[in-house]
Design a protein around this motif. Structure first.
Motif, PDB file in Angstrom:
ATOM      1  N   LEU A   1       0.710   4.004  -2.874  1.00 21.88           N
ATOM      2  CA  LEU A   1       0.302   5.388  -2.602  1.00 21.88           C
ATOM      3  C   LEU A   1       1.354   6.378  -3.080  1.00 21.88           C
ATOM      4  O   LEU A   1       1.029   7.428  -3.641  1.00 21.88           O
ATOM      5  CB  LEU A   1       0.056   5.588  -1.100  1.00 21.88           C
TER       6      LEU A   1
ATOM      7  N   LEU B   1       0.835  -1.210   0.000  1.00 18.42           N
ATOM      8  CA  LEU B   1       0.000   0.000   0.000  1.00 18.42           C
ATOM      9  C   LEU B   1       0.866   1.255   0.000  1.00 18.42           C
ATOM     10  O   LEU B   1       0.585   2.219  -0.730  1.00 18.42           O
ATOM     11  CB  LEU B   1      -0.895  -0.018   1.244  1.00 18.42           C
TER      12      LEU B   1
ATOM     13  N   LEU C   1      -2.978  11.561  -6.380  1.00 14.55           N
ATOM     14  CA  LEU C   1      -3.231  11.772  -4.956  1.00 14.55           C
ATOM     15  C   LEU C   1      -2.653  13.107  -4.486  1.00 14.55           C
ATOM     16  O   LEU C   1      -1.518  13.403  -4.791  1.00 14.55           O
ATOM     17  CB  LEU C   1      -2.558  10.630  -4.185  1.00 14.55           C
TER      18      LEU C   1
ATOM     19  N   HIS D   1       0.818   9.286  -5.834  1.00 14.13           N
ATOM     20  CA  HIS D   1       1.183  10.652  -5.513  1.00 14.13           C
ATOM     21  C   HIS D   1       2.067  11.256  -6.620  1.00 14.13           C
ATOM     22  O   HIS D   1       1.884  12.397  -7.044  1.00 14.13           O
ATOM     23  CB  HIS D   1       1.931  10.650  -4.183  1.00 14.13           C
TER      24      HIS D   1
END
Ligand code: PHE
Length: 453
Positions: free
Chosen positions: A444, A440, A453, A448
């Motif tokens: 992420l 994860l 994100l 980003h």
């Protein structure tokens, strides 16, 4: 039952030999050359914090995972992934993970050898007294002049590559184990000494604050990715080195304990390097973001003015070159092990072939600092590009896939048996980290970077 499979390449002679070899692989240019200059380019403290978090939450569990996978099959990374995929009844495509690891190793070695060549050349510069009483401008001029000549850089690159191959050709036990036994303690000792010197400089507190005082406004998506990539790079993760070293590890050694020891030692050396270099940067009005030449433009200033500087300068660059050597061996070993096991090559032939590819690719890095310094793709030189591609993309993607494989594909009783943690809670915690936290986190960070994100 314990693993009774045997590797054809030989085993580490003891737990300590493995720790030294794996620490030798982890501690290298990544800690002393790369960590300071990318920390400098990414604003300091906040970047360091992200890096430390990545080491603890992703790095250690993944190091355990990779060692475990290698030890379970006792084969090279490509065969390891093939065998384990079959054992788990999973999709055959998983074995590309082994391929990517082997390729990343050769690609990283290509530029690693060039920079290690700089360090080797600097042994000679220190020896001939080039830094004696030289001010920062002279030291910078020495560096700029040095990298401007492609033939000279090619010479040192070739020399270092040859040294790497000469060790790898001799196999697991001979030479390597012995070399790291003395090298690692002298590296620690010398760095502590240099820290002592840095503490006497007027910029020590500025350097300390730069490293440890986080300023989150300096953190961009790309610098978070770079911090994560650095955690992979410095621990030699995501590309098969740890797997192949694990395949030479005896079955009775605790993978969890050794991984924690190795990661701690590695982090310690990186922080030490930062604590030595940034005070010098601030004392002499240099810029922390001056790029890959940073240590070559700062440390010689100290050697040029401190008592015993000649001696310590020579020693430091020798130790740095050898620290790089114990890492470069690990970079090429996955390719060599694979060529020997799958192609039936002799170790000599395997080394020559893999070494030639890495050497030729390294010329691109050599030229990035002179005749190709203006040739850019995506605003990056060849060196920047191959570094970005490997450290920031291939290693995290490799690590992500390994975490997913261990967390979701491999049968848990197999990993539990091989890790042999002794208590169920430890295994549960490890599983939590490789199943959820590590994949994860990598995912992420990628989201980003691409701006989702
Ligand atoms: N960990 C080494 C360093 O920090 C580099 C390396 C990466 C070595 C991957 C082996 C495998 O210098």
């Amino acid at each position: 039952m314990a693993n009774v499979k045997k590797t054809i390449h030989g085993e580490w002679s003891s737990r300590f030999a493995f720790i030294l070899a794996a620490t030798g692989s982890a501690v290298g240019l990544g800690n002393i050359w790369k960590f300071p200059y990318i920390t400098g380019a990414n604003g300091g403290g906040a970047f360091v914090l992200v890096y430390l978090l990545c080491v603890a939450l992703i790095g250690i569990p993944l190091m355990m995972a990779e060692t475990m996978l290698g030890r379970r099959t006792r084969q090279d990374p490509i065969n390891t992934m093939e065998i384990l995929t079959e054992e788990a009844g999973a999709d055959k495509n998983w074995h590309y993970l082994g391929w990517m690891g082997v390729a990343a190793g050769v690609m990283i070695l290509s530029y690693y050898s060039v920079i290690a060549g700089w360090s080797t050349a600097y042994v000679l510069k220190a020896f001939t007294g080039s830094f004696f009483d030289a001010d920062p401008a002279v030291i910078k001029a020495i560096f700029d002049d040095f990298v401007s000549n492609p033939l000279r850089l090619t010479f040192w690159h070739s020399l270092f590559m040859t040294a790497t191959l000469m060790i790898v050709v001799r196999g697991v036990n001979n030479g390597l184990e012995q070399a790291v036994r003395y090298l690692m303690p002298s590296l620690f000792g010398l760095m502590i000494l240099l820290l002592g010197y840095a503490m006497t400089t007027s910029g020590y507190f500025d350097g300390f604050n730069f490293l440890f005082k986080p300023d989150f406004s300096k953190l961009t998506g790309d610098s978070v990715l770079t911090a994560m990539g650095q955690a992979f790079f410095t621990l030699s993760l995501g590309m098969g080195s740890v797997m192949v070293y694990g395949s030479y590890l005896s079955s009775d050694v605790s993978i969890a304990k050794t991984s924690i020891i190795i990661a701690t030692a590695d982090t310690f050396v990186a922080l030490l390097a930062g604590l030595i270099i940034f005070p010098l940067v601030f004392t002499h009005g240099l810029h922390p973001d001056s790029g890959p030449g940073l240590i070559f433009k700062t440390l010689p200033i100290a050697f040029g003015s401190m008592t015993g500087g000649w001696f310590f300068g020579v020693l430091f660059f020798i130790v740095l070159a050898i620290a790089a050597l114990t890492s470069s061996i690990a970079l090429i070993e996955p390719a060599v092990a694979w060529l020997v096991e799958s192609k039936g090559y002799s170790r000599e032939k395997a080394c020559t072939q893999a070494g030639l590819v890495a050497w030729a690719l390294g010329l691109g890095t050599v030229f990035s600092f002179n005749i190709w310094s203006d040739v850019k793709l995506f605003e990056r030189t060849f060196f920047d590009l191959i570094d970005y591609l490997t450290a920031n993309l291939m290693l995290p993607v490799g690590g992500f896939c390994i975490a997913v494989f261990c967390g979701w594909i491999m049968h848990h009783q197999h990993s539990e048996q091989e890790l042999n943690l002794g208590q169920p809670l430890g295994f549960k915690l490890w599983m939590l980290l490789v199943r959820y936290v590590a994949p994860l986190a990598v995912f992420l960070v990628f989201l980003h970077v691409v701006g989702v994100l």
